[in-house]
Design a protein around this motif. Structure first.
Motif, mmCIF file in Angstrom:
data_model
loop_
_atom_site.group_PDB
_atom_site.id
_atom_site.type_symbol
_atom_site.label_atom_id
_atom_site.label_comp_id
_atom_site.label_asym_id
_atom_site.label_seq_id
_atom_site.Cartn_x
_atom_site.Cartn_y
_atom_site.Cartn_z
ATOM 1 N N ASP A 86 0.809 -1.217 0.000
ATOM 2 C CA ASP A 86 0.000 0.000 0.000
ATOM 3 C C ASP A 86 0.840 1.264 0.000
ATOM 4 O O ASP A 86 0.304 2.366 -0.130
ATOM 5 N N THR A 87 2.139 1.141 0.162
ATOM 6 C CA THR A 87 2.999 2.298 0.368
ATOM 7 C C THR A 87 3.619 2.802 -0.930
ATOM 8 O O THR A 87 4.110 2.019 -1.740
ATOM 9 N N THR A 88 3.606 4.120 -1.102
ATOM 10 C CA THR A 88 4.381 4.758 -2.160
ATOM 11 C C THR A 88 5.740 5.123 -1.592
ATOM 12 O O THR A 88 5.830 5.731 -0.519
ATOM 13 N N LEU A 89 6.796 4.746 -2.288
ATOM 14 C CA LEU A 89 8.154 5.072 -1.868
ATOM 15 C C LEU A 89 8.658 6.252 -2.692
ATOM 16 O O LEU A 89 8.636 6.215 -3.923
ATOM 17 N N LEU A 90 9.091 7.294 -1.997
ATOM 18 C CA LEU A 90 9.560 8.524 -2.617
ATOM 19 C C LEU A 90 11.058 8.669 -2.377
ATOM 20 O O LEU A 90 11.530 8.481 -1.250
ATOM 21 N N VAL A 91 11.795 9.016 -3.415
ATOM 22 C CA VAL A 91 13.213 9.333 -3.284
ATOM 23 C C VAL A 91 13.412 10.741 -3.807
ATOM 24 O O VAL A 91 13.099 11.031 -4.967
ATOM 25 N N ILE A 92 13.912 11.634 -2.966
ATOM 26 C CA ILE A 92 14.202 12.997 -3.400
ATOM 27 C C ILE A 92 15.697 13.100 -3.656
ATOM 28 O O ILE A 92 16.515 12.725 -2.805
ATOM 29 N N ALA A 93 16.070 13.557 -4.851
ATOM 30 C CA ALA A 93 17.469 13.480 -5.246
ATOM 31 C C ALA A 93 17.819 14.547 -6.266
ATOM 32 O O ALA A 93 16.946 15.112 -6.934
ATOM 33 N N ILE A 121 11.706 12.035 -7.044
ATOM 34 C CA ILE A 121 11.502 13.484 -7.080
ATOM 35 C C ILE A 121 12.850 14.086 -7.446
ATOM 36 O O ILE A 121 13.748 14.219 -6.604
ATOM 37 N N LEU A 122 13.016 14.448 -8.699
ATOM 38 C CA LEU A 122 14.348 14.690 -9.240
ATOM 39 C C LEU A 122 14.596 16.148 -9.592
ATOM 40 O O LEU A 122 13.809 16.783 -10.296
ATOM 41 N N ASP A 123 15.745 16.656 -9.116
ATOM 42 C CA ASP A 123 16.288 17.940 -9.543
ATOM 43 C C ASP A 123 17.310 17.636 -10.629
ATOM 44 O O ASP A 123 18.438 17.223 -10.343
ATOM 45 N N GLY A 124 16.924 17.802 -11.893
ATOM 46 C CA GLY A 124 17.815 17.478 -12.995
ATOM 47 C C GLY A 124 17.175 16.485 -13.940
ATOM 48 O O GLY A 124 15.949 16.362 -14.004
ATOM 49 N N GLN A 125 18.020 15.752 -14.647
ATOM 50 C CA GLN A 125 17.563 14.825 -15.671
ATOM 51 C C GLN A 125 17.950 13.393 -15.314
ATOM 52 O O GLN A 125 19.010 13.159 -14.724
ATOM 53 N N PRO A 126 17.121 12.406 -15.684
ATOM 54 C CA PRO A 126 17.487 11.003 -15.455
ATOM 55 C C PRO A 126 18.743 10.626 -16.223
ATOM 56 O O PRO A 126 19.061 11.211 -17.258
ATOM 57 N N GLY A 127 19.459 9.628 -15.687
ATOM 58 C CA GLY A 127 20.674 9.144 -16.331
ATOM 59 C C GLY A 127 20.718 7.633 -16.305
ATOM 60 O O GLY A 127 19.745 6.970 -15.896
ATOM 61 N N VAL A 132 9.098 12.715 -11.075
ATOM 62 C CA VAL A 132 8.402 13.970 -10.811
ATOM 63 C C VAL A 132 9.454 15.056 -10.641
ATOM 64 O O VAL A 132 10.364 14.903 -9.812
ATOM 65 N N PRO A 133 9.392 16.126 -11.420
ATOM 66 C CA PRO A 133 10.380 17.193 -11.259
ATOM 67 C C PRO A 133 10.319 17.802 -9.861
ATOM 68 O O PRO A 133 9.241 18.038 -9.320
ATOM 69 N N GLN A 134 11.482 18.049 -9.284
ATOM 70 C CA GLN A 134 11.553 18.655 -7.958
ATOM 71 C C GLN A 134 11.251 20.146 -8.077
ATOM 72 O O GLN A 134 11.758 20.820 -8.970
ATOM 73 N N CYS A 135 10.424 20.633 -7.170
ATOM 74 C CA CYS A 135 10.095 22.055 -7.199
ATOM 75 C C CYS A 135 11.252 22.863 -6.627
ATOM 76 O O CYS A 135 12.196 22.321 -6.047
#
Length: 222
Positions: free
Chosen positions: A9-16, A63-69, A79-82
């Protein structure tokens, strides 16, 4: 390629942040160069995403600041980081999802699926303290961005203030084990010893002389 773990049931979020030289792990410079610091950040991020991929989840969100690699495995929504201060960025991450959610950063490559699995039947919130006084994980059974806004970040009391905010809101808090963030060269060596088979440890061993001139500490865990 490792297949994603079963659902929960859990959404896992990674802010990076995208591991670009000069934008990540700048506290490692010196002794590292910006390129070396970014390579350590990339290894830490890859290990973190790998652990998340192996953890049962309803959804996995970066939750990403930048572009995937090339460090990004399949199975993640991006999801783009605000912009704005960190408390606002963390609040926005929770605002982007519904249902139980657990958020972590990219600074704890020693994290495991066991640490990321939360029993919401006994908790309304999960809190993982960091050794530097912050926190490495924050989970909310019913995400409420207001619980994060206004919390002073990057201080020796950030974790205590955030946890007190949860308690004041009447939430049952599940305390997770304390972990050490990777910010300094000493942190990198210590965390590599905790997760000796990780990508991060392998990269740290390559930079052992640069980081600490204590190669034997890393060879012991190779």
């Amino acid at each position: 390629m490792t297949a994603p773990a079963p659902e929960s049931d859990t959404t896992l979020l990674v802010i990076a942040k995208q591991p670009v030289p000069g934008r990540v792990k700048t506290r490692l410079v010196p002794p590292c160069t910006y390129e070396q610091a970014a390579s350590l950040a990339e290894a830490a991020l890859a290990d973190t995403l790998g652990a998340v991929l192996m953890t049962p989840a309803r959804r996995r969100v970066l939750i990403l600041d930048g572009q995937p690699g090339p460090w990004l495995p399949p199975g993640f929504d991006i999801v783009p980081q605000c912009g704005g201060p960190l408390d606002e960025r963390l609040a926005a991450a929770f605002a982007a999802v519904s249902g139980p959610a657990l958020l972590i950063g990219m600074d704890t490559p020693q994290v495991t699926p066991a640490l990321l699995t939360v029993d919401w039947g006994t908790a309304d919130a999960a809190f993982g303290p960091a050794a530097d006084g912050g926190f490495w994980a924050l989970g909310l059974r019913a995400p409420d961005p207001a619980l994060l806004r206004g919390v002073p970040m990057s201080t020796a009391t950030t974790g205590a203030i955030q946890r007190a905010r949860l308690v004041k809101a009447g939430l049952r808090v599940l305390d997770l084990p304390q972990l050490r963030d990777v910010d300094t060269a000493a942190d990198a060596v210590a965390v590599a010893r905790q997760a000796p088979r990780s990508r991060f440890a392998a990269r740290t061993r390559e930079l052992a002389t640069v980081l600490s001139r204590a190669d034997h500490l890393l060879r012991e865990t190779a």
